[in-house]
Each structure stands twice: as structure tokens, then as C-alpha cells.
Design an enzyme around this catalytic site. Structure first.
Site, short mmCIF file in Angstrom:
data_model
loop_
_atom_site.label_atom_id
_atom_site.label_comp_id
_atom_site.label_asym_id
_atom_site.label_seq_id
_atom_site.Cartn_x
_atom_site.Cartn_y
_atom_site.Cartn_z
N ARG A 59 0.83 -1.20 0.00
CA ARG A 59 0.00 0.00 0.00
C ARG A 59 0.86 1.25 0.00
NH1 ARG A 59 -2.04 1.10 4.15
NH2 ARG A 59 -1.10 -0.44 5.54
N LYS A 200 -8.63 -2.54 0.68
CA LYS A 200 -8.54 -1.69 1.86
C LYS A 200 -9.34 -0.40 1.71
CE LYS A 200 -6.15 -4.30 4.59
NZ LYS A 200 -6.87 -4.94 5.73
N HIS A 219 -10.27 -4.80 12.39
CA HIS A 219 -9.20 -5.39 11.60
C HIS A 219 -8.76 -6.64 12.34
CE1 HIS A 219 -4.95 -4.99 9.67
NE2 HIS A 219 -5.77 -5.67 8.91
N SER A 237 0.49 -6.92 10.67
CA SER A 237 1.18 -7.86 9.79
C SER A 237 2.34 -8.52 10.52
CB SER A 237 1.68 -7.13 8.55
OG SER A 237 2.37 -8.00 7.70
N LYS A 241 -1.98 -13.36 12.74
CA LYS A 241 -3.45 -13.24 12.67
C LYS A 241 -4.06 -14.30 11.75
CE LYS A 241 -4.68 -9.23 11.14
NZ LYS A 241 -5.23 -9.35 9.78
N THR A 242 -3.47 -14.47 10.57
CA THR A 242 -3.99 -15.46 9.62
C THR A 242 -3.65 -16.87 10.07
OG1 THR A 242 -3.86 -13.92 7.76
CG2 THR A 242 -3.88 -16.27 7.23
N ASP A 256 -9.38 -11.38 8.13
CA ASP A 256 -8.84 -10.02 8.15
C ASP A 256 -9.81 -8.91 8.55
OD1 ASP A 256 -6.51 -8.36 7.72
OD2 ASP A 256 -7.45 -7.64 5.89
N ARG A 321 1.94 -11.98 -1.91
CA ARG A 321 0.56 -12.19 -1.47
C ARG A 321 -0.17 -13.21 -2.32
NH1 ARG A 321 -1.64 -9.48 3.22
NH2 ARG A 321 -0.09 -7.91 3.75
#
Length: 530
Positions: A59, A200, A219, A237, A241-242, A256, A321
Site C-alpha cells: 500500500r 482496503k 481489523h 502484519s 493473525k492469519t 482479516d 501475497r
């Protein structure tokens, strides 16, 4: 499908007069064919589509703008996160984008953001790029045929990555722009091929709209056990989390973006957008399998001339990604919804080696740590970073918050008050035995054991000690976990060095928290001691 007259009329309402072909609701196969024919993608062994996003491999937060206009300016938290742009400049950029979209073929994807029919929005993405259309089709929620016939877009994304801004005339910082008009609910994107900007931008829209209806946008990832108990995982990141939400013993709601309404948790998305650098088939088999599957879009993953992927190669970026449908994960929950969370988990990767691997938080502490949004950058990941650097991202998602962080913290507090049986946990997936470069990464097996104990309720009755610096409740002993891990100071060779670094980190927390100004006294007092 080829354009019909109604298609042309409908696009004309958006300011687009297409001279090429319109591909309305294209299929995945169709988008594959076009992306490959245009030379915008390559086909990898197993079936994924591999693309290169050019100079932007992530981003561009400094190129994100919000239009300052009467309908929303009073609720937007203006500043570095929400840089303002005038309506005149927005309209100028919009005209450039629609002019480009009028020149050739365009792809139109209609979908939903939000699995809860009461709190979803209909999103229309119009793009010049076949693979970006596939990305949007993958990340948002597919409508049924009946829903598609009746859909009226409530949010519009006009996407022309080949269009560059001229800062002197367009009011931008560079040739890249991601601009949101809150009242029109329109986004214009140009100057970047990084697909995450599409995802996003709509997350930002949801973060602006849902609080107006009393819904808490988050988030976070989420999963649910067979008994219906829901857990949500906040984290920046690299914190897990994933990985930690993809538990084979639980059903995955999403990885997410979620909302918490009066009815419970719901996913905003129909897909996942996971980092895949050095992804392991052993540690994360289901996510790894998506990188060998038809329908997956792989960004900036290195591939040889035979179409064989190398997930360990970071020569293009660390931020490689994969975008894939949620249904590619075998234990994903089709409804993408669950009840109210019984466990709220804050993930942090503390590269200083100070925080315990797990701690229980009071409600006030939960508000403090949520506002702080702490993790750490590692030495060597950026030029000039030679030792761990603290990262504080309010609400674990500052770049996507149009309103003040305290507004989202207020919503968290209300939800925790309404559902007082929910436990809040801080889980450190970072370092133990010293900081990065001296200690070692927290063993993933220990993290999973501690997390399983927390989510199952097994930690409710164990003995706790109070961390002297941060005031956290830390379990003294947990079956299956080396007790020394639970006391970070004992894992350091030099206890005095630990005390000094802990004091330094506590000071960083206090300094960061001063920017939140007027918060409840109990929340302000819930941070580090001293």
C-alpha cells in the site's frame, strides 16, 4: 459478456462512455484468458495466476486521501492518516480515471462487502485490468443470481492503475492516488497496480459507515468452535493473525476484516489476502495449497520459466501475497458469520523479548492495548533499522480508520460491557530469551497450546501473577508449556538488562498514549506502571 444497451447506459451514469467492450460479471476463466492474452499475468504450475505489481509492492499510505466535504468533514479525523483533498481535485482525478476507462475494454464486478444482510453494502468495481477484476471478484462476496438482478451499487471503485496524477495540478503527493469521497461513497485509484488498495479502500468505507449504525468494524480474523464459541484475533502484519485463526479444530469465519453487530460477528469479505513469503506446506498446509490452485492470484511471487513457484524468494518483496476464495480453506464457515465472541485476542510480535507469551486483560487494559496497537519492526527489514523498533498502530489498523481511534475504542468498550463474559487476551508471538538477534522466536507450538487453553476456558481457574512493569495478569503454570516461558525475565541471561529494556518499552507506551488526549481515567491508568 458483451455490452448491451442497458450496460452502456448504466456506465454512462458513472461518467464512462466505453468505446471498447464491457465485460459485466466476467467468469474466472474469462479473466484468466484476458490477463494472459494481455501479457499482464503468467500461469503457474497447479493453476494460480501470477502477477507483478511493479514498483508498488504494498500500500501507499501517504498517497491516500479523503475528500473534505460538508457531508462528512465533522466526523473525519484529519491528519497524517486521513490527508485531505478538495472536491475539485477529486473530480479532476475522477475525470482522468473515467476518461481512461472510456478508452478501451472495461471489467465490471458487482459484489457485497459484509456477510450480514442488515449491514452489508453493494460494491461495484470498474477496472481496466482483467486480473484486478479477478482480485475484486475473489475478495468480495459473490451475490446470488437473484441478488445480482436487483443490485444497486452503494459504493463505487473506479480503478485505472495506468493513470498517473500530476501533483501540481491534482493536489496529490505523487503520481499515485487512492481517494475516497465519503458522502458519495466513491473511490478513485490510479498510479499503482497493487491490488490491496481496492480491498482496503472498501474496508475504509466500512470503517466509516458501520459506526454510524452502532456496528463495530474490526481489523481482525475470526473463528468458531463446534460448540459455537467465537474467537477474534486482532494483530498487525507478521503477528500471526492469519496463521492462528486457521485452526483445523475450529471453523474459519474470516482472516482479516469483520464487524460486530447486535447479532454477532460477520466477515466483510468473500476471500483471503494472505502473505505467502516462506510459506510452509507443513506449518500452513491449507494456505499453501491455495498457491497451487486455479482461481488464486499471486502477487510478486517468483516463478521460473517452467512455471514453478519459489515462495522463499523475496527478491521482489517480502510482501508476496495470495488472493483466494475463503471456500478454498476446507474448514471455512460458508455463512461467514458467528455469534458474539467469548474470546478477544490481541496479537503482538514483541521483538524486544519483554512481554509474556500470554496475559489476561481487564476491560480497561483491553481499551489501552487496543488503542496502543503495539508490535515491533525487526532489525534488517528496513534500511537504517539496526535494532527492533516499536510500531503503534491504533486499533491494530490505524491506516484504515477515517474517524478518531477513540471512537472505535468506545465501540469495543460497549461490546465488552454488553458481553461481560468475553475474556480478553494478549498473546506475544515475538521473542523470548532476549530481543531479536539475541533471543529466539516464541515456539509456535507453545503459542498454540496457550491459545487453546485460553479459548477452551482452561486458563480461567489457574494461578496468575501480576507483571510488575505492565500490570498484566500472567498465568504461572500451564500444562504442556515450559513454565520458564511464562516469565520473560527468567529467560534472559541478564535479569538487569531485561529490567532496563522493560522500562524503556514501558516509556515508549506512555509516550505514544499521550496522543489520545481525553480518555477515561481508568483506561489511561491501565498502561505500564511507573
Amino acid at each position: 459478456m458483451i455490452a448491451t444497451v442497458p450496460d452502456l447506459d448504466e456506465l454512462a451514469q458513472h461518467g464512462i462512455t466505453v468505446r471498447g467492450r464491457i465485460f459485466w460479471h466476467p467468469t474466472t476463466s474469462q479473466l484468466y484468458e484476458h490477463a494472459l492474452a494481455h501479457g499482464d499475468a503468467r500461469l503457474a504450475e497447479g493453476g494460480p495466476l501470477v502477477v507483478d505489481t511493479g514498483k508498488h509492492t504494498g500500500r501507499s499510505p501517504k498517497d491516500k486521501f479523503v475528500v473534505r466535504e460538508p457531508g462528512s468533514e465533522g466526523r473525519i479525523a484529519w491528519g497524517e492518516v486521513n490527508a485531505e483533498i478538495s472536491e475539485q481535485h477529486f473530480d479532476g482525478l475522477r475525470a482522468k480515471v473515467t476518461a481512461r476507462l472510456s478508452e478501451g475494454d472495461v471489467y465490471v464486478v458487482d459484489a457485497f462487502a459484509g456477510a450480514d444482510p442488515e449491514h452489508r453494502i453493494a460494491v461495484r468495481v470498474i477496472t481496466e485490468s482483467a486480473w484486478h477484476a479477478l482480485f475484486a471478484k475473489t475478495l468480495f462476496i459473490d451475490p446470488t443470481d437473484d441478488e445480482l438482478d436487483e443490485m444497486e451499487p452503494q459504493a463505487l471503485v473506479l480503478h485505472a492503475p495506468s493513470v498517473s496524477a500530476v501533483p501540481q495540478e491534482d493536489g496529490t503527493r505523487s503520481e499515485t492516488f487512492v481517494c475516497l469521497h465519503p458522502t458519495r461513497t466513491e473511490v478513485v485509484i490510479g498510479g499503482t497496480f497493487y491490488a490491496g488498495e481496492i480491498k482496503k479502500s472498501i474496508f475504509t468505507v466500512m470503517n466509516d459507515r458501520l459506526p454510524l449504525d452502532g456496528v463495530f468494524p474490526m481489523h481482525c480474523s475470526a473463528n468458531v468452535a463446534d460448540d459455537g464459541s467465537v474467537a477474534i484475533f486482532f494483530g498487525l502484519s507478521g503477528t500471526g493473525k492469519t496463521t492462528l485463526s486457521a485452526d483445523p479444530e475450529r471453523r474459519l469465519i474470516g482472516d482479516d476484516e469483520h464487524g460486530w453487530s447486535d447479532d454477532g460477528i460477520f466477515n466483510f469479505e468473500g476471500g483471503c489476502y494472505a502473505k505467502v513469503i516462506r510459506l510452509s506446506a507443513d506449518a500452513e498446509p491449507q494456505i499453501f495449497a491455495t498457491t497451487r490452485s486455479f482461481g488464486t492470484v499471486l502477487e510478486n511471487v517468483v516463478m521460473d520459466e517452467q512455471g514453478v513457484l519459489d515462495l522463499d524468494d523475496d527478491s521482489k518483496t517480502e510482501n508476496t501475497r495470495a488472493a483466494y476464495k475463503l471456500e478454498q480453506i476446507a474448514n471455512a464457515l460458508p455463512a461467514k458469520r458467528g455469534g458474539h465472541p467469548s474470546s478477544v485476542v490481541f496479537l503482538t510480535a514483541d521483538a524486544f523479548g519483554i512481554l509474556p507469551p500470554i496475559a489476561r486483560l481487564t476491560r480497561d487494559q483491553a481499551m489501552y492495548w487496543f488503542l496502543s496497537g503495539f508490535t515491533a519492526k525487526l532489525a534488517g527489514t528496513e534500511i537504517g533499522v539496526t535494532e527492533p523498533q516499536p510500531t503503534f498502530s491504533a486499533c491494530f489498523g490505524a491506516p484504515f480508520l477515517p474517524q478518531a481511534p477513540t471512537e472505535y475504542a468506545r465501540l469495543l468498550g460497549e461490546k465488552l460491557h454488553a458481553h461481560s463474559d468475553a475474556r480478553v487476551w494478549l498473546v506475544n508471538t515475538g521473542w523470548t530469551g532476549g530481543p531479536f538477534g539475541e533471543g529466539r522466536r516464541m515456539p509456535i507450538a507453545a503459542t498454540r497450546t496457550l491459545l487453546d487453553a485460553a479459548l477452551s476456558g482452561d486458563l480461567d481457574g489457574v494461578e496468575y501473577r501480576t507483571d510488575p512493569t505492565f500490570g498484566l495478569e500472567v498465568p504461572v503454570e500451564v500444562p504442556g508449556v515450559d513454565a520458564s516461558l511464562l516469565d520473560p525475565r527468567s529467560t534472559w541471561a541478564d535479569g538487569a538488562a531485561y529490567d532496563s529494556k522493560a522500562a524503556d518499552l514501558a516509556s515508549m507506551f506512555r509516550e505514544n498514549f499521550t496522543k489520545f488526549g481525553d480518555v477515561a481515567p481508568g483506561v489511561a491508568a491501565a498502561g505500564p506502571r511507573g
